[in-house]
Design a protein around this motif. Structure first.
Motif, mmCIF file in Angstrom:
data_model
loop_
_atom_site.group_PDB
_atom_site.id
_atom_site.type_symbol
_atom_site.label_atom_id
_atom_site.label_comp_id
_atom_site.label_asym_id
_atom_site.label_seq_id
_atom_site.Cartn_x
_atom_site.Cartn_y
_atom_site.Cartn_z
ATOM 1 N N GLY A 359 15.094 16.578 -24.071
ATOM 2 C CA GLY A 359 14.189 15.430 -23.667
ATOM 3 C C GLY A 359 14.854 14.299 -22.498
ATOM 4 O O GLY A 359 14.339 13.247 -22.638
ATOM 5 N N LYS A 360 15.694 14.697 -22.034
ATOM 6 C CA LYS A 360 16.416 14.254 -20.779
ATOM 7 C C LYS A 360 15.730 14.304 -19.483
ATOM 8 O O LYS A 360 15.315 15.479 -19.288
ATOM 9 C CB LYS A 360 17.985 14.333 -20.858
ATOM 10 N N PHE A 361 15.691 13.215 -18.724
ATOM 11 C CA PHE A 361 15.153 13.541 -17.450
ATOM 12 C C PHE A 361 16.094 12.856 -16.158
ATOM 13 O O PHE A 361 16.590 11.836 -16.723
ATOM 14 C CB PHE A 361 13.752 12.974 -17.183
ATOM 15 N N VAL A 397 14.054 10.429 -23.455
ATOM 16 C CA VAL A 397 12.626 9.912 -24.288
ATOM 17 C C VAL A 397 12.980 10.652 -25.597
ATOM 18 O O VAL A 397 13.022 11.715 -25.749
ATOM 19 C CB VAL A 397 11.526 10.556 -23.490
ATOM 20 N N GLU A 398 12.619 9.561 -26.839
ATOM 21 C CA GLU A 398 12.660 10.290 -27.847
ATOM 22 C C GLU A 398 11.503 9.358 -28.823
ATOM 23 O O GLU A 398 10.907 8.563 -28.250
ATOM 24 C CB GLU A 398 14.067 9.782 -28.508
ATOM 25 N N LEU A 405 6.762 6.844 -28.970
ATOM 26 C CA LEU A 405 7.630 7.452 -27.761
ATOM 27 C C LEU A 405 8.442 6.016 -27.269
ATOM 28 O O LEU A 405 8.310 4.863 -27.069
ATOM 29 C CB LEU A 405 7.028 7.629 -26.448
ATOM 30 N N ARG A 406 9.832 6.421 -26.864
ATOM 31 C CA ARG A 406 10.636 5.221 -26.390
ATOM 32 C C ARG A 406 11.628 5.762 -25.562
ATOM 33 O O ARG A 406 12.090 6.793 -25.383
ATOM 34 C CB ARG A 406 11.605 4.831 -27.733
ATOM 35 N N MET A 407 11.742 5.115 -24.503
ATOM 36 C CA MET A 407 12.753 5.509 -23.065
ATOM 37 C C MET A 407 14.203 4.924 -23.227
ATOM 38 O O MET A 407 14.108 3.815 -23.590
ATOM 39 C CB MET A 407 12.073 5.168 -21.795
ATOM 40 N N ILE A 408 15.102 5.628 -23.305
ATOM 41 C CA ILE A 408 16.430 5.054 -23.508
ATOM 42 C C ILE A 408 17.109 5.510 -22.286
ATOM 43 O O ILE A 408 17.123 6.510 -21.489
ATOM 44 C CB ILE A 408 17.104 5.708 -24.302
ATOM 45 N N LYS A 409 17.367 4.401 -21.256
ATOM 46 C CA LYS A 409 17.885 4.439 -20.050
ATOM 47 C C LYS A 409 19.663 4.508 -20.076
ATOM 48 O O LYS A 409 20.088 3.947 -20.910
ATOM 49 C CB LYS A 409 17.709 3.218 -19.207
ATOM 50 N N HIS A 410 20.242 5.562 -19.267
ATOM 51 C CA HIS A 410 21.541 5.916 -19.321
ATOM 52 C C HIS A 410 22.171 5.092 -17.860
ATOM 53 O O HIS A 410 22.337 3.975 -18.054
ATOM 54 C CB HIS A 410 21.855 7.354 -19.314
ATOM 55 N N MET A 411 22.573 5.729 -17.153
ATOM 56 C CA MET A 411 23.031 5.349 -15.894
ATOM 57 C C MET A 411 22.260 5.517 -14.578
ATOM 58 O O MET A 411 21.491 6.375 -14.400
ATOM 59 C CB MET A 411 24.423 5.742 -15.821
#
Length: 425
Positions: A359-361, A397-398, A405-411
């Motif tokens: 689920g990562k982009f 996205v999880e 749906l929820r987007m979690i930003k990393h870096m």
């Protein structure tokens, strides 16, 4: 399996010759080790955007012409799990860059060179469709088919081969004759595409209709989205779909879906055409267009399609599996992975999407840096370019406890390449 690297192509001048250099970007450096760490950073508003060093070029591709002659090279990926690249020049000379072997292989030439094509990988084939498809004899739509080497351990000779298959263009690309004069569609521009499952291709446009002799000008055609949706197995059909609607007037004439019976311009109506890759037959799929622009990717973890919205280029999700001829697709959710507002001097050029595992982009966006004093409200797109760079952002996205749906930003990592043009393949 996802790619190890993202292919960033940068245009340069090397020894007084135009060239494109390939830089391999590791997308996993845009992610925290765990989702918990990413969520904590987001909650504390400590999202990292760091300047990163552009890796050395893995290989350089020289253009076949001098600087004063226009002859661009087109680069295409062989799929989301491969770092191999297909290159094609203005004459159709085609090469394969094998990333693992760091070697170049000469491939057969297509029946005709491709001008600004869109490319999609389906099974063992790379499908190329001209941005402005023409007649069948122009070969605007072709597939590069790969046949792997023999599995016979006794025969050490490689019978691996590549060959081109010419395919019929979409119905909206045909020429028409009227009163011994030929009228053809102009301004047909493909803008978004995706592969779903293993078998189907969808292509959406914003233009459509059939040209005929009349008292009105011809509508321009503009493609906005195309996608592949698929037959994972069984006897489900394989289809390529193109959506069309009319968006402007030009010299020429048209005959499309009309409104009430009175003089005046025609009523524009989006259309979607379907191409069956097994039978090679086009058909109408529905009177709607995909709500995306650019490449649309399928994420099996969610059973959804992800891409950039046709309005605003937001990262977005959609369920194309719920689409029917009478039920058009709608976006389920949109996000901004780069917290707005962006710095005033950043001018976005293009956006790309690479699905990774779980689920990562990775979302690369290309920017120009405008000169000091530039103001979008006053100067619009008229600015002096002083730098160019790419921002690679890792997102995840999880689904929440209720399925939302929820987007979690990393870096985010920024790679500068100076006053040059760049693109992601």
């Amino acid at each position: 399996m996802s790619r190890r690297f993202v292919n960033l192509m940068v245009d340069r001048i090397i020894s007084h010759r135009a060239a494109s250099t390939l830089h391999l970007i590791n997308p996993w450096r845009c992610f925290y080790p765990t989702t918990t760490q990413a969520s904590a950073a987001a909650n504390n508003k400590t999202i990292i955007t760091e300047d990163a060093h552009l890796p050395r070029a893995a290989i350089s591709f020289y253009e076949p012409c001098s600087q004063d002659v226009l002859c661009d090279i087109r680069f295409m990926s062989l799929g989301r799990s491969s770092n191999d690249i297909i290159s094609m020049d203005h004459e159709g000379n085609t090469f394969l860059y094998d990333a693992a072997a760091r070697a170049v292989r000469v491939l057969p030439m297509p029946h005709a060179p491709k001008l600004s094509p869109v490319s999609l990988t389906v099974g063992d084939g790379l499908y190329l469709l001209n941005g402005d498809p023409g007649q069948q004899e122009d070969h605007p739509f072709e597939a590069l088919i790969h046949c792997g080497p023999s599995a016979n351990p006794i025969d050490d000779r490689s019978d691996e081969k590549w060959y081109w298959r010419s395919l019929p263009p979409p119905p909206c690309a045909f020429d028409y004759e009227d009163d011994n004069e030929r009228y053809r569609r102009r301004g047909y521009e493909i803008g978004a595409y995706t592969v779903v499952g293993d078998s189907q291709i969808w292509i959406s446009t914003e233009g459509g209709g059939t040209f005929s002799r009349a008292d009105y000008g011809a509508r321009l055609l503009r493609c906005s989205a195309y996608s592949v949706i698929g037959a994972g197995g069984g006897d489900r059909k394989t289809q390529l779909v193109a959506s069309v609607s009319c968006v402007g007037w030009a010299a020429g004439v048209l005959k499309i879906r009309w409104g009430p019976a009175h003089p005046g311009p025609p009523v524009a109506s989006p259309l979607t055409f379907s191409f069956n890759t097994t039978s090679g037959v086009w058909s109408k799929a529905g009177e709607w267009a995909l709500p995306f622009s650019g490449r649309v990717e399928y994420a099996p973890e969610h059973g959804l399609w992800f891409g950039f919205s046709s309005q605003g280029k937001h990262f977005a999700a959609c369920d194309l599996g719920a689409v029917s001829a009478t039920r058009p697709p709608v976006l389920l959710k949109m996000w901004d992975e780069l917290a707005p507002p962006l710095p005033k001097r950043w001018v976005m050029v293009s956006s790309y999407l690479l699905p990774l595992d779980g689920g990562k982009f990775c979302i690369p966006r290309i920017f120009d840096m405008a000169g000091e004093g530039w103001c979008r409200e006053k100067n619009g797109n008229d600015f002096m370019r002083v730098d160019g760079f790419a921002v690679f952002t890792g997102v995840e996205v999880e689904r929440g406890s209720r399925g939302a749906l929820r987007m979690i930003k990393h870096m985010s990592r920024r790679y500068s390449f100076g006053c040059r043009m760049a693109r992601v393949v």
